[in-house]
Motif scaffolding. Structure first.
Motif, PDB file in Angstrom:
ATOM      1  N   SER A  16      27.504   4.032  53.431  1.00 26.72           N
ATOM      2  CA  SER A  16      26.181   4.624  53.579  1.00 26.72           C
ATOM      3  C   SER A  16      26.184   6.021  52.979  1.00 26.72           C
ATOM      4  CB  SER A  16      25.788   4.710  55.057  1.00 26.72           C
ATOM      5  OG  SER A  16      25.657   3.423  55.602  1.00 26.72           O
ATOM      6  N   CYS A  17      25.017   6.501  52.621  1.00 24.93           N
ATOM      7  CA  CYS A  17      24.862   7.846  52.084  1.00 24.93           C
ATOM      8  C   CYS A  17      25.298   8.862  53.145  1.00 24.93           C
ATOM      9  CB  CYS A  17      23.402   8.071  51.692  1.00 24.93           C
ATOM     10  SG  CYS A  17      23.048   9.756  51.131  1.00 24.93           S
ATOM     11  N   ALA A  22      21.475   6.046  54.536  1.00 22.50           N
ATOM     12  CA  ALA A  22      20.950   4.809  53.941  1.00 22.50           C
ATOM     13  C   ALA A  22      22.132   3.966  53.454  1.00 22.50           C
ATOM     14  CB  ALA A  22      20.037   5.130  52.759  1.00 22.50           C
ATOM     15  N   VAL A  23      22.083   2.661  53.683  1.00 24.90           N
ATOM     16  CA  VAL A  23      23.143   1.766  53.210  1.00 24.90           C
ATOM     17  C   VAL A  23      23.139   1.775  51.680  1.00 24.90           C
ATOM     18  CG1 VAL A  23      23.966  -0.617  53.129  1.00 24.90           C
ATOM     19  CG2 VAL A  23      23.010   0.291  55.250  1.00 24.90           C
ATOM     20  N   ILE A  24      24.315   1.976  51.074  1.00 21.27           N
ATOM     21  CA  ILE A  24      24.444   2.023  49.618  1.00 21.27           C
ATOM     22  C   ILE A  24      25.163   0.788  49.084  1.00 21.27           C
ATOM     23  CG2 ILE A  24      25.388   3.330  47.654  1.00 21.27           C
ATOM     24  CD1 ILE A  24      23.026   4.739  49.060  1.00 21.27           C
ATOM     25  N   THR A  49      22.770  -0.932  46.678  1.00 19.26           N
ATOM     26  CA  THR A  49      21.398  -1.110  47.126  1.00 19.26           C
ATOM     27  C   THR A  49      20.840   0.250  47.534  1.00 19.26           C
ATOM     28  OG1 THR A  49      19.966  -2.439  48.553  1.00 19.26           O
ATOM     29  CG2 THR A  49      21.984  -1.592  49.549  1.00 19.26           C
ATOM     30  N   ASN A  50      19.551   0.332  47.662  1.00 17.44           N
ATOM     31  CA  ASN A  50      18.898   1.584  48.052  1.00 17.44           C
ATOM     32  C   ASN A  50      19.250   2.726  47.103  1.00 17.44           C
ATOM     33  OD1 ASN A  50      17.723   0.331  50.333  1.00 17.44           O
ATOM     34  ND2 ASN A  50      19.601   0.646  51.497  1.00 17.44           N
ATOM     35  N   ILE A 107      29.673   7.608  53.704  1.00 16.92           N
ATOM     36  CA  ILE A 107      30.318   7.430  55.001  1.00 16.92           C
ATOM     37  C   ILE A 107      30.568   5.942  55.167  1.00 16.92           C
ATOM     38  CG2 ILE A 107      29.418   9.490  56.135  1.00 16.92           C
ATOM     39  CD1 ILE A 107      27.204   7.802  57.348  1.00 16.92           C
ATOM     40  N   LYS A 108      31.598   5.603  55.908  1.00 16.07           N
ATOM     41  CA  LYS A 108      31.889   4.191  56.144  1.00 16.07           C
ATOM     42  C   LYS A 108      31.280   3.768  57.466  1.00 16.07           C
ATOM     43  CE  LYS A 108      36.403   5.338  57.988  1.00 16.07           C
ATOM     44  NZ  LYS A 108      37.818   5.171  57.920  1.00 16.07           N
TER      45      LYS A 108
END
Length: 116
Positions: A16-17, A22-24, A49-50, A107-108
């Motif tokens: 995620s960002c 936001a999920v990346i 994504t995103n 971030i995980k």
């Protein structure tokens, strides 16, 4: 894009960002952890994504000249990596159509380990 329109993938392990969460990318899309980004280590993934892809440019990277475009989080606009359009060297063609996501900008999620 409104935060309600972002893909969340219902808690599946992913990146995620680091700025807006936001999920990346999903863990399943990870190809390699052995890449170098602008700000440190990077991860090669099949997809993201995103994200919004910026303008194409030729960039001299550690493995030669590549046609790439920076990739930005649609949630907050931060740059999270780049997209490989074209590699000039035949040995680097496997990167074409893939994403380099920078570890320092992610971030995980779901407690899976990135440090192997």
């Amino acid at each position: 894009m409104s935060p309600h329109a972002l893909n969340t993938y219902d808690g599946r392990p992913g990146f995620s960002c680091a700025n807006c969460a936001a999920v990346i990318a999903l863990q399943d899309e990870l190809i390699s952890k052995a890449f170098q980004g602008r700000d440190g280590r990077g991860y090669l993934t099949h997809s993201a994504t995103n994200v919004r892809i910026g303008s194409k440019e030729d960039r001299a990277l550690m493995t030669g000249v590549h046609t790439v475009a920076d990739v930005f989080c649609v949630g907050c606009g931060d740059r999270v990596g780049w997209y490989y359009y074209k590699a000039s060297d035949q040995s680097q063609k496997y990167k074409e159509g893939k994403y380099l996501l920078e570890r320092e900008r992610l971030i995980k999620e779901n407690a899976w380990s990135l440090d192997e």
